[in-house]
Design an enzyme around this catalytic site. Structure first.
Site, PDB file in Angstrom:
ATOM      1  N   ALA A 271      78.439  21.812  65.753  1.00 49.86           N
ATOM      2  CA  ALA A 271      78.544  23.165  64.633  1.00 49.86           C
ATOM      3  C   ALA A 271      79.680  23.093  64.308  1.00 49.86           C
ATOM      4  CB  ALA A 271      77.941  24.005  65.416  1.00 49.86           C
TER       5      ALA A 271
ATOM      6  N   ASP B 203      79.817  19.635  61.650  1.00 45.70           N
ATOM      7  CA  ASP B 203      78.642  19.976  60.493  1.00 45.70           C
ATOM      8  C   ASP B 203      79.339  20.380  60.256  1.00 45.70           C
ATOM      9  OD1 ASP B 203      77.359  18.524  62.093  1.00 45.70           O
ATOM     10  OD2 ASP B 203      75.982  19.732  63.227  1.00 45.70           O
TER      11      ASP B 203
ATOM     12  N   LYS C 248      63.759  17.128  68.321  1.00 45.84           N
ATOM     13  CA  LYS C 248      64.755  16.160  68.080  1.00 45.84           C
ATOM     14  C   LYS C 248      65.874  16.424  69.385  1.00 45.84           C
ATOM     15  CE  LYS C 248      68.271  15.946  64.143  1.00 45.84           C
ATOM     16  NZ  LYS C 248      69.431  15.186  65.294  1.00 45.84           N
TER      17      LYS C 248
ATOM     18  N   ARG D 158      73.034   2.680  67.037  1.00 43.20           N
ATOM     19  CA  ARG D 158      73.146   3.091  65.751  1.00 43.20           C
ATOM     20  C   ARG D 158      74.663   2.390  64.844  1.00 43.20           C
ATOM     21  NH1 ARG D 158      74.054   7.042  62.549  1.00 43.20           N
ATOM     22  NH2 ARG D 158      73.050   7.617  60.639  1.00 43.20           N
TER      23      ARG D 158
ATOM     24  N   LYS E 112      57.580  15.047  59.916  1.00 45.48           N
ATOM     25  CA  LYS E 112      57.585  13.178  59.182  1.00 45.48           C
ATOM     26  C   LYS E 112      56.073  13.543  58.570  1.00 45.48           C
ATOM     27  CE  LYS E 112      60.275  10.916  62.792  1.00 45.48           C
ATOM     28  NZ  LYS E 112      60.734  10.343  63.860  1.00 45.48           N
TER      29      LYS E 112
HETATM   30  S1  IVH Z   1      64.099   9.883  62.782  1.00 50.17           S
HETATM   31  C1  IVH Z   1      64.245   7.205  59.622  1.00 50.17           C
HETATM   32  N1  IVH Z   1      62.412  11.055  65.274  1.00 50.17           N
HETATM   33  O1  IVH Z   1      68.747  12.002  64.737  1.00 50.17           O
HETATM   34  C2  IVH Z   1      63.896   8.757  60.736  1.00 50.17           C
HETATM   35  N2  IVH Z   1      64.992  10.792  64.793  1.00 50.17           N
HETATM   36  O2  IVH Z   1      69.889  11.873  61.309  1.00 50.17           O
HETATM   37  C3  IVH Z   1      65.076   7.714  62.016  1.00 50.17           C
HETATM   38  N3  IVH Z   1      66.369  11.599  66.256  1.00 50.17           N
HETATM   39  O3  IVH Z   1      70.072   8.797  64.443  1.00 50.17           O
HETATM   40  C4  IVH Z   1      65.093   8.637  62.575  1.00 50.17           C
HETATM   41  N4  IVH Z   1      65.158  12.086  67.488  1.00 50.17           N
HETATM   42  O4  IVH Z   1      68.804   9.960  67.314  1.00 50.17           O
HETATM   43  C5  IVH Z   1      64.153  10.382  64.853  1.00 50.17           C
HETATM   44  N5  IVH Z   1      61.552  12.441  67.137  1.00 50.17           N
HETATM   45  C6  IVH Z   1      63.432  11.749  66.089  1.00 50.17           C
HETATM   46  C7  IVH Z   1      64.023  12.351  66.148  1.00 50.17           C
HETATM   47  C8  IVH Z   1      65.060  11.548  65.822  1.00 50.17           C
HETATM   48  C9  IVH Z   1      66.462  12.550  67.523  1.00 50.17           C
HETATM   49  C10 IVH Z   1      67.903  11.053  65.835  1.00 50.17           C
HETATM   50  C11 IVH Z   1      68.295   9.872  65.613  1.00 50.17           C
HETATM   51  C12 IVH Z   1      69.031  10.072  63.659  1.00 50.17           C
HETATM   52  C13 IVH Z   1      68.962  11.383  64.457  1.00 50.17           C
HETATM   53  C14 IVH Z   1      68.611  11.613  62.227  1.00 50.17           C
END
Ligand code: IVH
Length: 696
Positions: free
Chosen positions: A44, A47, A131, A152, A315
């Site tokens: 936090a 950020d 997340k 990544r 999404k």
């Molecule tokens: S999608 C195109 N789904 O959050 C989108 N990311 O900044 C790509 N993360 O580096 C990511 N849970 O490590 C996606 N259900 C989820 C996620 C997730 C955690 C993390 C991931 C990524 C960061 C996004």
């Protein structure tokens, strides 16, 4: 015409030295986090600095430099791992920092605007996911075989960590024959909370044994990152990791025979069928209202999940709409992360107090400037014991990171040494009890100091009463700590039986006590008199006698007098009882004043039904050992545990060859893997109910 900026013309431009300072701080913290796996500030805080710099650069683009931390995401790979250039860049997600419902509304409104949907157009369909708080991983399969796992990194180039990832049991090494020839699956590698606690426990033991170079980890994500980037795969293998899939990288195109997923949800279902773990919390949500409901619903479960999450992700479900919306810089326009309140925050230590527990244990507690962490305001954080307090070297006036995750009590994770004030004094454990002044002693081989005052110590007396009156013991509704403080401080209650000698008059005479409340307490006391043997035994607060042991003793011996007179040998026959517990029981009942307390409680009318020793009424699951893992559909873990114990089974914390059954629910992790590996039978909640009904 753009709205004129009323302020910028009157204010001097941003201070270049401040901008440089922000960048230096961000570079430093990014290096600590990404390269060294040793963050010094909570996310936090990082950020906040990042957003401050971003805001300045947005207002003054001429100040942007190519090496500004805002111009690159992630950190540079460690030299020791080979670099991997991602076939498809690994994107990040726009974050909605507004933790309230409006975060979801804003996203839905933006999606509708970008898709040109009018007010009357139907709701947009989304997939909502947790997340996960771990690290993103790209898993590359060629002709069904895992050939590479990469972090990544900066999104373009990551690190090759294939060796370590192969040790993660949940990640398939081979795929079924219907998987496409080229497939990259993306998801999160994370560490479950129970695995994290166990790992840190092992680390603490190693440190106590004087092993060099060992450390504890500040949180599960940090531990997971450390394991993934561990150069020795043998060590990585001892750090249990888990995985959830949530997306794709490169994949054989549909024209060449690859799958043509119409929706994100369909894609996740297929990944699941190929053997990838997909979270059971993933759900379809239509329109903003259902997104908000999802955010709230998962938020309520956040503390009881087996793993950390820092928000949810929305999404757009349709892949055609996703393509239509596309990307801005490195973020897709069709996805957003909607955060929850952070689980780690910075605050300052106002003081360090020593609290006295029921058994006399002295616990150093940091008094904090109030701070909002993990959804609640925290003012106290435990420092556990003398060794921990010394190791973390927390001092009054220090700036510290506090963490509150799951149901665990808030703790001080670490100190920001740079911010220490010059005269901060080192904490030392007092040698006498801060409440009653009796000597405090730390026995050989123990981590804790204890007050030797016993029930002479009013702090121990208060805790003993609260323990006896709690819901899991005899349950005296409405008898809270404020009331107990008054009763003990005024010397109205000196021993447990005094509780039942409280009349309406003595209660009603207390400060801030209405007649109605006094009567409620009298009624609650009356009601508490009819109890059960395990509750009573647990309520006595004998050291090492938890609920499960109390139940085991009650069902083994049936009668309290038999337990009070049992020899250590007889006590050791009980499944749950070892030498320490047996000794503790004997010590307790060998003290005449403790027997006196029991007699007086009985004389006051406390009763329970006595039973026959268990040998005469064998239980259906006697001799069986269960391990519970994951989230069950209707029962809480405690309820399942109670049901199993009532049927005579033992409930253990970890899976071994001796485990009879693993009871697994959603999001079961490493314990389920272990069961499958050892060939231990696995049942679900329905199976448990059948077993109990059928008496198997
Ligand atoms: S999608 C195109 N789904 O959050 C989108 N990311 O900044 C790509 N993360 O580096 C990511 N849970 O490590 C996606 N259900 C989820 C996620 C997730 C955690 C993390 C991931 C990524 C960061 C996004």
């Amino acid at each position: 015409m753009a709205t004129p900026d009323l302020f910028s013309s009157q204010l001097p431009g941003p201070d270049p030295a401040h901008v440089a300072q922000l960048r230096a701080a961000l570079h430093h913290h990014a290096h600590q986090y990404y390269v060294l796996d040793e963050p010094q500030v909570p996310d936090a805080e990082y950020d906040r600095l990042f957003r401050e710099l971003q805001a300045i650069e947005d207002a003054h683009p001429e100040l942007i430099t190519p090496d500004s931390p805002t111009q690159r995401v992630g950190g540079k790979p460690l030299d020791a791992f080979a670099s991997v250039r991602h076939a498809v860049p690994m994107l990040s997600i726009r974050t909605e920092t507004d933790t309230e419902a409006s975060g979801a509304q804003n996203f839905d409104a933006r999606v509708r605007r970008e898709l040109g949907l009018g007010e009357d157009a139907p709701l947009v369909e989304y997939v909502a996911e947790p997340k996960f708080d771990g690290l993103a991983m790209n898993l590359r399969y060629v002709r069904g075989v895992l050939v590479q796992a990469a972090t990544r990194g900066d999104g373009e180039t990551g690190e090759d960590v294939t060796q370590n990832i192969r040790t993660v049991g949940q990640i398939p090494l081979r795929l079924p024959s219907d998987a496409p020839p080229v497939l990259e699956v993306r998801g999160e590698v994370y560490m479950r909370r129970d695995d994290f606690e166990a790992l840190n426990e092992r680390q603490r033991e190693k440190i106590a044994q004087g092993m060099k170079g060992e450390k504890t980890f500040v949180n599960p994500r940090n531990a997971a990152a450390g394991a993934v980037r561990q150069l020795d795969p043998a060590i990585a293998a001892q750090r249990p990791l888990s995985f959830f899939a949530y997306g794709l990288g490169e994949i054989t195109p549909a024209e060449q025979g690859g799958p043509d997923f119409k929706t994100h949800f369909e894609m996740l279902g297929t990944l699941k069928s190929w053997g990838f773990p997909v979270s059971a919390l993933v759900n379809i949500a239509r329109g903003a209202t259902e997104l908000i409901a999802y955010h709230q619903c998962v938020g309520q479960q956040r503390d009881s999940l087996g793993f950390d999450i820092d928000g949810v992700v929305y999404k757009v479900n349709s892949t055609a709409l996703q393509r239509q919306m596309g990307f801005v810089t490195r973020e897709p326009r069709w996805a957003v992360a909607h955060k929850y309140p952070a689980q780690e925050q910075l605050t300052t230590v106002l003081g360090i107090e020593v609290q006295v527990g029921r058994t006399g244990k002295l616990t150093p507690v940091a008094k904090l400037a109030p701070v909002f962490v993990g959804g609640v305001t925290v003012t106290n954080a435990t420092l556990h014991n003398e060794d921990e307090a010394r190791r973390k070297d927390v001092r009054v006036g220090d700036t510290v990171i506090v963490r509150r995750a799951g149901d665990v009590i808030p703790e001080v994770v670490s100190v920001l040494i740079d911010k220490r004030v010059a005269d901060a004094s080192v904490f030392t454990m007092p040698r006498e009890c801060p409440v009653c002044g009796s000597a405090a002693v730390r026995e050989e081989g123990e981590a804790d100091y204890r007050c030797t005052g016993g029930l002479f110590c009013s702090a121990q007396r208060k805790q003993a009463i609260l323990h006896f009156a709690q819901r899991r013991a005899v349950e005296v509704e409405g008898l809270g700590d404020k009331l107990v403080d008054q009763l003990v401080d005024a010397d109205i209650i000196k021993t447990l039986p005094d509780l039942y000698r409280l009349g309406f008059a003595s209660l009603a005479a207390l400060d801030r006590m209405a007649d109605k409340s006094a009567q409620n307490i009298v009624d609650a006391l009356e009601k508490s008199k009819r109890t059960t043997l395990p509750r009573f035994l647990f309520g006595l607060g004998i050291r090492h006698i938890g609920e499960a042991t109390a139940k085991a003793l009650a069902s083994h011996f049936g009668k309290l007098d038999v337990i009070m007179d049992a020899t250590p040998e007889q006590l050791l026959e009980v499944a749950d009882v070892g030498p320490i517990v047996a000794q503790s029981l004997r010590t307790f009942f060998d003290q005449p004043h403790n027997r006196e307390v029991v007699e007086q409680l009985r004389a006051c009318g406390v009763t329970w039904e006595e039973g026959e020793p268990a040998a005469i009424t064998p239980k259906s699951l006697a001799g069986k050992t269960f391990v519970i893992t994951g989230t069950l559909p209707t029962l809480s873990r405690d309820e399942a545990k109670d049901m199993l114990e009532a049927a005579g089974a033992k409930v253990a914390g970890s899976v071994s060859k001796k485990t009879s059954y693993v009871l697994a629910g959603a999001e079961a992790g490493s314990k389920l893997d272990k069961a499958l590996e050892l060939g231990v039978a696995v049942i679900d909640e329905a199976g448990l109910k059948e077993m109990l009904d059928g008496g198997t």
